[in-house]
Design a protein around this motif. Sequence first.
Motif, PDB file in Angstrom:
ATOM      1  N   UNK A  84       0.833  -1.206   0.000  1.00 42.68           N
ATOM      2  CA  UNK A  84       0.000   0.000   0.000  1.00 42.68           C
ATOM      3  C   UNK A  84       0.863   1.248   0.000  1.00 42.68           C
ATOM      4  N   UNK A  85       1.951   1.230   0.765  1.00 46.99           N
ATOM      5  CA  UNK A  85       2.872   2.370   0.788  1.00 46.99           C
ATOM      6  C   UNK A  85       3.529   2.593  -0.569  1.00 46.99           C
ATOM      7  N   UNK A  86       3.661   1.517  -1.334  1.00 43.85           N
ATOM      8  CA  UNK A  86       4.235   1.628  -2.682  1.00 43.85           C
ATOM      9  C   UNK A  86       3.188   2.000  -3.722  1.00 43.85           C
ATOM     10  N   UNK A  87       1.955   2.192  -3.282  1.00 42.96           N
ATOM     11  CA  UNK A  87       0.897   2.593  -4.202  1.00 42.96           C
ATOM     12  C   UNK A  87       0.200   1.444  -4.909  1.00 42.96           C
ATOM     13  N   UNK A  88       0.361   0.237  -4.392  1.00 42.80           N
ATOM     14  CA  UNK A  88      -0.283  -0.936  -4.995  1.00 42.80           C
ATOM     15  C   UNK A  88      -1.552  -1.245  -4.206  1.00 42.80           C
ATOM     16  N   UNK A  89      -2.672  -1.265  -4.869  1.00 47.37           N
ATOM     17  CA  UNK A  89      -3.941  -1.471  -4.182  1.00 47.37           C
ATOM     18  C   UNK A  89      -4.125  -2.932  -3.799  1.00 47.37           C
TER      19      UNK A  89
END
Length: 217
Positions: A84-89
């Motif tokens: 999530x922190x890497x922008x992956x949902x």
Amino acid sequence: MRVLAMLRRDLTLAFGGGRGGPWLPVLFFVAVAILFPFAVGPDAPLLARTGGGVLWVAALLAAILPIDRLVAPDIGNGVFDRLTLLGVSEELVLAVRLVAHWLSFGPLLLVAALPASALLGLPGEVLRTLLLGLLAGTPGLAAIGLIIAALTATVRGGTALGGLLLIPLSVPVLIFGAGALAQPGGAGIALCAAVSLALCAVAPFAAAAAVRAAREG
């Protein structure tokens, strides 16, 4: 590239995750075919008439055998938090997980259906319908397994709850998939494929909602 990396990771875990890896569902599937004739006796017409349905139920149970490894370990290890922190949902992660889950057991079950059908004495036409039905239906079974894995990931007594959830979710796939064996043709398999496709479309979103609830709980 990120999707391919996630898929590679999930497949590596599925095929090398211990406790039998992908072979446990296949062995379970074949074991049912071996034991069923002992249960009903050496009645060839009866085995040919009921064997396809038995293999469908075995495929369903085989699909949910590895669900304890699908979601719970990554919640406990914080994998979803890092992604999530890497922008992956969560939806994308679980959509990839669904594909990996099916690849880890679906093709192997299709291959295992050949010796299993021979053990049960299934005619060639029934075997053809069974293989087409499993090809259409096993993605839906994988989707059911993913949903149950996410819903029960942090629940005490999750195995019992998973068994209760399995019944209503799996009924449509079994009705159309196994029903096609009684009435060979394209209608039953097409309906099974439609239900399977709907389950695959819904599963990542339902599982992601369950994962978010588990992480926030």
